[in-house]
Scaffold this motif. Structure first.
Motif, PDB file in Angstrom:
ATOM      1  N   GLU A 183       6.992  29.482  34.807  1.00  0.00           N
ATOM      2  CA  GLU A 183       6.799  30.921  34.608  1.00  0.00           C
ATOM      3  C   GLU A 183       6.160  31.205  33.251  1.00  0.00           C
ATOM      4  N   THR A 184       6.550  30.457  32.239  1.00  0.00           N
ATOM      5  CA  THR A 184       6.010  30.659  30.895  1.00  0.00           C
ATOM      6  C   THR A 184       4.536  30.287  30.824  1.00  0.00           C
ATOM      7  N   LEU A 185       4.170  29.176  31.476  1.00  0.00           N
ATOM      8  CA  LEU A 185       2.786  28.687  31.408  1.00  0.00           C
ATOM      9  C   LEU A 185       1.926  29.147  32.583  1.00  0.00           C
ATOM     10  N   ASP A 186       2.525  29.891  33.505  1.00  0.00           N
ATOM     11  CA  ASP A 186       1.817  30.407  34.669  1.00  0.00           C
ATOM     12  C   ASP A 186       1.214  29.296  35.534  1.00  0.00           C
ATOM     13  N   VAL A 187       2.064  28.294  35.837  1.00  0.00           N
ATOM     14  CA  VAL A 187       1.716  27.212  36.763  1.00  0.00           C
ATOM     15  C   VAL A 187       2.894  27.053  37.722  1.00  0.00           C
ATOM     16  N   SER A 188       2.752  26.191  38.721  1.00  0.00           N
ATOM     17  CA  SER A 188       3.858  25.987  39.658  1.00  0.00           C
ATOM     18  C   SER A 188       4.894  25.039  39.066  1.00  0.00           C
ATOM     19  N   ALA A 189       6.127  25.174  39.526  1.00  0.00           N
ATOM     20  CA  ALA A 189       7.200  24.300  39.056  1.00  0.00           C
ATOM     21  C   ALA A 189       6.917  22.856  39.459  1.00  0.00           C
ATOM     22  N   ALA A 190       6.323  22.664  40.624  1.00  0.00           N
ATOM     23  CA  ALA A 190       5.968  21.319  41.076  1.00  0.00           C
ATOM     24  C   ALA A 190       4.938  20.703  40.128  1.00  0.00           C
ATOM     25  N   ASN A 191       3.983  21.511  39.698  1.00  0.00           N
ATOM     26  CA  ASN A 191       2.965  21.035  38.759  1.00  0.00           C
ATOM     27  C   ASN A 191       3.615  20.627  37.437  1.00  0.00           C
ATOM     28  N   VAL A 192       4.571  21.415  36.974  1.00  0.00           N
ATOM     29  CA  VAL A 192       5.288  21.077  35.746  1.00  0.00           C
ATOM     30  C   VAL A 192       5.976  19.728  35.911  1.00  0.00           C
ATOM     31  N   GLY A 193       6.639  19.528  37.045  1.00  0.00           N
ATOM     32  CA  GLY A 193       7.334  18.267  37.304  1.00  0.00           C
ATOM     33  C   GLY A 193       6.397  17.075  37.294  1.00  0.00           C
ATOM     34  N   VAL A 194       5.238  17.228  37.923  1.00  0.00           N
ATOM     35  CA  VAL A 194       4.249  16.150  37.980  1.00  0.00           C
ATOM     36  C   VAL A 194       3.711  15.844  36.578  1.00  0.00           C
ATOM     37  N   ILE A 195       3.351  16.894  35.834  1.00  0.00           N
ATOM     38  CA  ILE A 195       2.817  16.697  34.480  1.00  0.00           C
ATOM     39  C   ILE A 195       3.867  16.035  33.590  1.00  0.00           C
ATOM     40  N   LEU A 196       5.105  16.489  33.697  1.00  0.00           N
ATOM     41  CA  LEU A 196       6.190  15.923  32.898  1.00  0.00           C
ATOM     42  C   LEU A 196       6.408  14.451  33.249  1.00  0.00           C
ATOM     43  N   PHE A 197       6.417  14.135  34.534  1.00  0.00           N
ATOM     44  CA  PHE A 197       6.603  12.751  34.986  1.00  0.00           C
ATOM     45  C   PHE A 197       5.492  11.854  34.441  1.00  0.00           C
ATOM     46  N   ARG A 198       4.253  12.314  34.569  1.00  0.00           N
ATOM     47  CA  ARG A 198       3.112  11.523  34.077  1.00  0.00           C
ATOM     48  C   ARG A 198       3.142  11.386  32.555  1.00  0.00           C
ATOM     49  N   ALA A 199       3.492  12.464  31.871  1.00  0.00           N
ATOM     50  CA  ALA A 199       3.543  12.429  30.404  1.00  0.00           C
ATOM     51  C   ALA A 199       4.603  11.443  29.926  1.00  0.00           C
ATOM     52  N   MET A 200       5.754  11.439  30.575  1.00  0.00           N
ATOM     53  CA  MET A 200       6.814  10.515  30.177  1.00  0.00           C
ATOM     54  C   MET A 200       6.382   9.068  30.455  1.00  0.00           C
ATOM     55  N   GLY A 201       5.667   8.849  31.563  1.00  0.00           N
ATOM     56  CA  GLY A 201       5.123   7.516  31.850  1.00  0.00           C
ATOM     57  C   GLY A 201       4.112   7.100  30.793  1.00  0.00           C
ATOM     58  N   SER A 202       3.269   8.037  30.390  1.00  0.00           N
ATOM     59  CA  SER A 202       2.285   7.744  29.335  1.00  0.00           C
ATOM     60  C   SER A 202       2.983   7.398  28.028  1.00  0.00           C
ATOM     61  N   LEU A 203       4.026   8.145  27.702  1.00  0.00           N
ATOM     62  CA  LEU A 203       4.780   7.847  26.473  1.00  0.00           C
ATOM     63  C   LEU A 203       5.372   6.444  26.522  1.00  0.00           C
ATOM     64  N   ARG A 204       5.937   6.076  27.670  1.00  0.00           N
ATOM     65  CA  ARG A 204       6.516   4.734  27.805  1.00  0.00           C
ATOM     66  C   ARG A 204       5.439   3.665  27.604  1.00  0.00           C
ATOM     67  N   LYS A 205       4.264   3.884  28.173  1.00  0.00           N
ATOM     68  CA  LYS A 205       3.173   2.913  28.009  1.00  0.00           C
ATOM     69  C   LYS A 205       2.721   2.841  26.559  1.00  0.00           C
ATOM     70  N   ILE A 206       2.557   3.987  25.934  1.00  0.00           N
ATOM     71  CA  ILE A 206       2.108   4.031  24.535  1.00  0.00           C
ATOM     72  C   ILE A 206       3.119   3.325  23.631  1.00  0.00           C
ATOM     73  N   LEU A 207       4.393   3.522  23.926  1.00  0.00           N
ATOM     74  CA  LEU A 207       5.452   2.910  23.105  1.00  0.00           C
ATOM     75  C   LEU A 207       5.748   1.463  23.493  1.00  0.00           C
ATOM     76  N   GLY A 208       5.064   0.975  24.535  1.00  0.00           N
ATOM     77  CA  GLY A 208       5.218  -0.414  24.936  1.00  0.00           C
ATOM     78  C   GLY A 208       6.500  -0.727  25.647  1.00  0.00           C
ATOM     79  N   GLU A 209       7.035   0.276  26.356  1.00  0.00           N
ATOM     80  CA  GLU A 209       8.312   0.057  27.048  1.00  0.00           C
ATOM     81  C   GLU A 209       8.117  -0.354  28.493  1.00  0.00           C
ATOM     82  N   GLU A 210       6.873  -0.422  28.945  1.00  0.00           N
ATOM     83  CA  GLU A 210       6.662  -0.864  30.332  1.00  0.00           C
ATOM     84  C   GLU A 210       6.068  -2.244  30.354  1.00  0.00           C
TER      85      GLU A 210
END
Length: 181
Positions: free
Chosen positions: A154-181
């Motif tokens: 609601e704050t960013l004017d996108v769908s909740a599903a889109n937020v979930g997908v972006i969050l999931f991908r971002a957390m995966g990217s963070l894990r890769k950047i930090l070398g945890e995968e």
């Protein structure tokens, strides 16, 4: 634990000081953390958060729970206030990671423990900086703003599903950047 009806409390707060105090006590830390994560300076965050709550007070009678939840409404005020701040600033200020995520560091920690924590936080801060602006924003709203995916949507004017997908991908990217995968 029963979830409070913040929409109803917000409507009561127009005329009831106790309801207002309850709103303020609950939402202040969330809004402060959200703003602080963006500006990375305690004095600036204090000023912006003060502006957010002044605007909240000035417009509380206009809050309409049929349009958005109180948390979303207040987050939008915070987002707009932050945008206004950046319009007047030519650059962002840099501070230590500890200033951003643990303003009240326990002085009793041993120095070697503080060094390890600081190094880990510095790595995370650098990793966050490698994400897109949108990914950073969603992570900040989720973890520092303590918002649900629906409230973020609601704050960013996108769908909740889109937020979930972006969050999931971002957390995966963070894990890769930090070398945890």
């Amino acid at each position: 634990m029963e979830e409070k009806d913040w929409n109803a409390i917000a409507q009561q707060a127009v005329a009831d000081d106790e309801a207002f105090d309850e709103l303020y006590e609950h939402f202040f830390p969330k809004i402060y953390n959200l703003i602080y994560a963006r500006v990375k300076n305690a004095a600036t965050a204090d000023d912006i958060v003060s502006d957010v709550f002044i605007k909240m007070v000035e417009h509380l009678a206009e809050f309409d729970s049929s349009k958005a939840s109180f948390a979303t409404w207040l987050s939008r005020i915070a987002t707009r206030t932050l945008t206004d701040y950046y319009r007047w600033q030519s650059h962002r200020q840099n501070v230590e990671w500890d200033d951003v995520f643990s303003p009240s560091v326990d002085e009793k920690e041993r120095p070697e423990g503080q060094l390890l924590v600081k190094e880990g936080k510095s790595e995370l801060l650098m990793a966050l900086g490698k994400l897109s602006e949108r990914e950073q924003r969603i992570i900040e709203l989720k973890f520092w703003g303590e918002m649900s995916n629906k409230e973020i949507a609601e704050t960013l004017d996108v769908s909740a599903a889109n937020v979930g997908v972006i969050l999931f991908r971002a957390m995966g990217s963070l894990r890769k950047i930090l070398g945890e995968e």
